[in-house]
Design an enzyme around this catalytic site. Structure first.
Site, short mmCIF file in Angstrom:
data_model
loop_
_atom_site.label_atom_id
_atom_site.label_comp_id
_atom_site.label_asym_id
_atom_site.label_seq_id
_atom_site.Cartn_x
_atom_site.Cartn_y
_atom_site.Cartn_z
N ARG A 161 -54.90 7.87 -13.44
CA ARG A 161 -55.59 6.58 -13.66
C ARG A 161 -57.09 6.78 -13.92
O ARG A 161 -57.71 6.00 -14.64
CB ARG A 161 -55.39 5.66 -12.46
CG ARG A 161 -54.02 5.06 -12.46
CD ARG A 161 -53.88 4.01 -11.40
NE ARG A 161 -52.73 3.17 -11.68
CZ ARG A 161 -52.33 2.19 -10.92
NH1 ARG A 161 -52.97 1.91 -9.81
NH2 ARG A 161 -51.27 1.48 -11.25
N LYS A 190 -34.64 -2.52 -7.63
CA LYS A 190 -34.04 -3.85 -7.60
C LYS A 190 -33.97 -4.52 -8.96
O LYS A 190 -34.89 -4.42 -9.76
CB LYS A 190 -34.85 -4.74 -6.65
CG LYS A 190 -34.79 -4.27 -5.23
CD LYS A 190 -35.41 -5.29 -4.31
CE LYS A 190 -36.74 -4.80 -3.78
NZ LYS A 190 -37.64 -5.84 -3.38
N GLY A 192 -44.69 2.07 -11.75
CA GLY A 192 -45.48 2.95 -10.88
C GLY A 192 -44.76 4.24 -10.53
O GLY A 192 -45.29 5.34 -10.76
N GLY A 220 -46.85 -3.17 -11.61
CA GLY A 220 -46.58 -4.61 -11.63
C GLY A 220 -47.09 -5.30 -12.89
O GLY A 220 -46.43 -6.19 -13.43
P1 ADP Z 1 -41.13 1.58 -10.83
O1 ADP Z 1 -42.22 1.63 -9.77
O2 ADP Z 1 -41.16 2.78 -11.72
O3 ADP Z 1 -41.10 0.28 -11.58
P2 ADP Z 1 -39.21 0.70 -8.88
O4 ADP Z 1 -40.33 0.34 -7.99
O5 ADP Z 1 -38.40 -0.38 -9.45
O6 ADP Z 1 -39.74 1.66 -10.06
O7 ADP Z 1 -38.18 1.63 -8.15
C1 ADP Z 1 -38.53 2.85 -7.57
C2 ADP Z 1 -37.67 3.07 -6.37
O8 ADP Z 1 -36.30 2.94 -6.69
C3 ADP Z 1 -37.84 4.43 -5.77
O9 ADP Z 1 -38.42 4.28 -4.51
C4 ADP Z 1 -36.43 4.97 -5.67
O10 ADP Z 1 -36.17 5.62 -4.46
C5 ADP Z 1 -35.60 3.72 -5.77
N1 ADP Z 1 -34.23 4.01 -6.22
C6 ADP Z 1 -33.83 4.53 -7.39
N2 ADP Z 1 -32.50 4.70 -7.41
C7 ADP Z 1 -32.04 4.26 -6.22
C8 ADP Z 1 -30.73 4.17 -5.63
N3 ADP Z 1 -29.65 4.55 -6.29
N4 ADP Z 1 -30.65 3.67 -4.39
C9 ADP Z 1 -31.74 3.26 -3.73
N5 ADP Z 1 -32.99 3.32 -4.23
C10 ADP Z 1 -33.14 3.82 -5.45
MG MG Z 2 -42.50 0.48 -7.98
#
Ligand code: ADP
Ligand code: MG
Length: 397
Positions: free
Chosen positions: A38, A199, A352, A375
């Site tokens: 960053r 999620k 992130g 976000g």
């Molecule tokens: P980003 O920050 O890249 O947008 P998210 O915040 O949506 O991604 O998701 C990241 C999280 O998703 C990580 O902490 C990871 O552990 C979790 N994750 C990925 N696959 C699974 C899974 N099958 N079960 C539970 N958690 C998961």
């Molecule tokens: Mg995230």
């Protein structure tokens, strides 16, 4: 982008107040910055200003001090790292507003860079206080927002200052908006999106907004369990959002109507628990035992993803394919990074955790663009206007 940028204004000899997002991950034991991407991402703006003899006043937040001074969240290590990268001394002010800071700003010479102390040591930052925004605005002649990662917040230093100073976009903000905006407006087809992460609910708006543009959707990560469940698979004790199962079903229904291909995992890695000791086992999605959890995608799924991705001209990826924090469940995510870096396509990464993985692998320069906004990128791709962008001067004004 329909907003003015720092290229559209005079900056020479001016005090230029630049909101950056130096909210970098810091190792709580050593205090070391573990990912400085960053900081590096703002170099084009900072160097542009130095070259034009502006006096550069940087403002940022770090962590969540919640309106109090927290020594571990001082910006000193960030200033040190920035000094190293710039090859120029960057001072840190004792605060971000007030008479002492104003004095420090007065002593700046053309081409100097000063970083003010953590904005969130003041609760007025997050409440968007007008007085706080005014106190910040006194320090500059013009305002540049280069903090894409925080532009979804209507904080004083993001949207507030723009009420009191001519406000334009920095070069990183411009690049983020143009790159992410480009995949919504005119993605070169075939356009493939890969979604994962925890999620569905966090990402519904983005999923819906992108649905109308993509040719193919690949789904992994925790999100896959919700989609598999919507197709009546047994998913054991996987991360599931009951309320999102219906949404997933609807997305799949719409996809089949509009001929968007959705590829779900055909095999997954399962484990008893999500712990560092847990052992994974590859299994077909037909055979997930009721007492296990999905923790990663399997090799057959990766092969399917690879073949699909080879046909893409534009690829957007958000969200890890598995629990990437645990090394034995990070394989799917790491393999996907390698697949993306081998493609002959425009490859854009947002989120992130997703960005952290590719940065930690040292492969960020092998894709077209890694967004610095978690976000903020989700909101933007979900079709929402970002307060920090709305507040800037319109092009031609
Ligand atoms: P980003 O920050 O890249 O947008 P998210 O915040 O949506 O991604 O998701 C990241 C999280 O998703 C990580 O902490 C990871 O552990 C979790 N994750 C990925 N696959 C699974 C899974 N099958 N079960 C539970 N958690 C998961
Ligand atoms: Mg995230």
């Amino acid at each position: 982008m329909n907003k003015m940028t720092l290229r559209d204004i005079e900056v020479t000899d001016k005090r230029v107040l630049v909101r950056v997002d130096f909210n970098v991950p810091i190792d709580i034991h050593t205090g070391a910055i573990t990912d400085d991407s960053r900081i590096r991402a703002t170099l084009p703006t900072i160097q542009y200003l130095i070259e034009r003899n502006a006096r550069v006043i940087l403002i940022s937040h770090l962590g969540r001090p919640k309106g109090k001074v927290v020594d571990e969240l001082r910006l000193t290590p960030v200033a040190q790292r920035l000094s190293q990268i710039l090859g120029q001394q960057v001072g840190v002010a004792v605060n971000c507003i007030g008479p002492e800071v104003e004095k420090s700003v007065e002593t700046l010479r053309d081409g100097d860079v000063l970083l003010l102390e953590n904005l969130r040591f003041h609760s007025d930052e997050e409440t968007g206080s007008a007085d706080f925004a005014k106190a910040l605005a006194r320090l500059g002649d013009v305002f540049v927002n280069d903090a894409f990662g925080t532009s979804h917040r209507a904080h004083a230093s993001i949207a507030g200052i723009a009420q009191y100073l001519p406000a334009v976009a920095g070069l990183l903000l411009e690049k983020e908006i143009n790159t992410l905006g480009g995949i919504l407006e005119k993605p070169v087809p075939p356009f493939i999106s890969v979604f994962g992460g925890a999620k569905v609910s966090d990402k519904v708006n983005m999923l819906k907004n992108i649905m109308g543009k993509v040719d193919c959707l690949l789904i992994g990560g925790g999100m896959a369990a919700t989609f598999l469940k919507a197709k009546s698979y047994e998913v054991g004790r996987s991360l599931i959002e009951e309320e999102s199962v219906g949404i997933a079903a609807k997305i799949m229904e719409e996809a089949s109507k509009s001929r968007v291909r959705i590829i779900l995992p055909v095999d997954v890695v399962i484990a008893d628990e999500i712990t560092t000791e847990a052992k994974g086992e590859v299994i077909s999605v037909e055979n997930i035992p009721p007492d296990k959890r999905i923790v990663d995608i399997g090799p057959e799924t990766l092969e399917k993803f690879r073949i699909a991705l080879l046909g893409g001209r534009t690829v957007f990826w958000n969200g890890p394919m598995g629990v990437e924090e645990i090394p034995q469940f990070a394989e799917g995510t790491k393999c996907l990074v390698r697949l993306l870096t081998d493609l002959n396509a425009t490859t854009i990464i947002g989120g992130g955790s997703t960005a952290e993985v590719i940065n930690a692998m040292g492969m960020a320069d092998k894709v077209t663009f890694v967004s610095t906004g978690g976000g903020a990128s989700l909101k933007f791709l979900g079709g929402e206007e970002l307060p920090g962008v709305v507040a800037l001067l319109d092009k031609g004004s």
